[in-house]
Scaffold this active site. Structure first.
Site, mmCIF file in Angstrom:
data_model
loop_
_atom_site.group_PDB
_atom_site.id
_atom_site.type_symbol
_atom_site.label_atom_id
_atom_site.label_comp_id
_atom_site.label_asym_id
_atom_site.label_seq_id
_atom_site.Cartn_x
_atom_site.Cartn_y
_atom_site.Cartn_z
ATOM 1 N N GLY A 41 0.589 -5.101 0.817
ATOM 2 C CA GLY A 41 -0.575 -5.184 -0.068
ATOM 3 C C GLY A 41 -0.303 -5.953 -1.347
ATOM 4 N N GLU A 81 4.468 -5.009 7.397
ATOM 5 C CA GLU A 81 3.734 -3.895 8.017
ATOM 6 C C GLU A 81 4.179 -3.587 9.440
ATOM 7 O OE1 GLU A 81 2.365 -6.350 6.279
ATOM 8 O OE2 GLU A 81 0.959 -5.517 4.821
ATOM 9 N N ALA A 138 0.875 -1.177 0.000
ATOM 10 C CA ALA A 138 0.000 0.000 0.000
ATOM 11 C C ALA A 138 0.910 1.225 0.000
ATOM 12 C CB ALA A 138 -0.875 -0.018 1.239
ATOM 13 N N GLU A 179 -0.741 -9.474 -0.401
ATOM 14 C CA GLU A 179 -2.184 -9.650 -0.142
ATOM 15 C C GLU A 179 -2.984 -9.703 -1.444
ATOM 16 O OE1 GLU A 179 -2.004 -6.321 2.605
ATOM 17 O OE2 GLU A 179 -2.881 -7.578 4.148
#
Ligand code: COA
Length: 260
Positions: A111, A134, A66, A114
């Site tokens: 992300g 993260e 992200a 993911e």
């Protein structure tokens, strides 16, 4: 449709979706997440598309996570809303009624891992680097990492990756089941195309029912999953394509599926 951060290319029955922010290692900002959502909705409705390949532009990254610039300003409420939006995208991909293959090239972090896990199959280049870093930012995975990673690789390995934030190479990702196959970097595109063409040649409704049976069955006790499978098998039996597929076998010819 034109996108600012995506390229969508068509190739016969296949669609390639390329996340196209190579100077930011294809990091997922809010705009890119919205565009991916719109692109997958459009591809879902397009009956000429039977399989989708998701990848990142450039040599270096699938998706490096992200967008950390956007994460930096988030608080409790908007942080939750931010990840809910990312989760909607991963749910759309996971439940997509056509096969979605992640072509994991280079960094697939946070992300990126993911997003790849939401796809139905992951083929990685030998240069892939994956992980959920993260916690190194004081955060936790938010686009499904704490939920899909343990389902894919087991609780212990998932917690090892999530709590250490370590980045693993393609071979280790293959060994733990985070990716399904690895290929030399120059062979990634062709390996994904070959698998996608195989899948795209199969009966579209059967593909959709199979994806549903696996996804929904995994969240149920075995007996209920088997019932769901029987129900969807019945649905498949009632399609014109099942008549065509079985008849073509008996007539020793290639089946021509219409998605009906
Ligand atoms: N969000 C926003 N920008 C990112 C990004 C991310 N997740 N990952 C990389 N970028 C940007 C960098 O800021 C840099 O931009 P700049 O040129 O404007 O400074 C550009 O992409 C290139 O990245 P850079 O760090 O210079 O490349 P590198 O080869 O030295 O390192 C990584 C590559 C992947 C190791 C490093 O970029 C990184 O650690 N990224 C963050 C990974 C992460 O924590 N992801 C999870 C987020 S929840």
């Amino acid at each position: 449709m034109e996108y600012k951060n995506l390229l969508v290319k068509r190739e016969a029955l296949l669609a390639w979706v390329l996340i196209n922010r190579p100077d930011k290692l294809n990091a997922l900002n809010a705009e890119t997440i919205k565009e991916l959502y719109a692109a997958f909705l459009a591809l879902r409705e397009d009956e000429n598309v039977r399989c989708v390949i998701l990848t990142g532009s450039g040599e270096k990254a699938f998706v490096a996570g992200a967008d950390i610039g956007e994460l930096a300003g988030l608080g409790q409420a908007d942080g939750k809303d931010y990840v809910l939006e990312g989760q909607e995208l991963t749910k759309l991909i996971e439940t997509f009624p056509k096969p979605v293959i992640a072509a994991v090239n280079g960094f697939a972090l946070g992300g990126g891992t993911e997003l790849a896990m939401a796809c139905h199959v992951r083929i990685a280049s030998e240069n892939a680097k994956m992980g959920q870093p993260e916690v190194k930012l004081g955060l936790i995975p938010g686009f499904g990492g704490t939920q899909r990673l343990p389902r894919l690789v087991g609780k212990g390995r998932a917690l090892e990756l999530i709590l250490s934030g370590k980045i693993i190479g393609a071979q280790e990702a293959l060994d733990i089941g985070l990716v399904d196959k690895i290929v030399p970097p120059g062979g990634l595109e062709q390996a994904c195309r070959a698998l996608a063409e195989d899948m795209a040649g199969n009966a579209p409704l059967a593909l959709a029912y199979a994806i549903r049976a696996v996804n929904e069955g995994l969240d149920k006790p075995l007996a209920e999953g088997l019932l769901l499978e029987a129900e969807l098998f019945g649905n498949a039996c009632s399609t014109e394509d099942s008549k065509e597929g079985t008849r073509a076998f008996l007539e020793k010819r290639k089946a021509l599926f219409q998605g009906k």
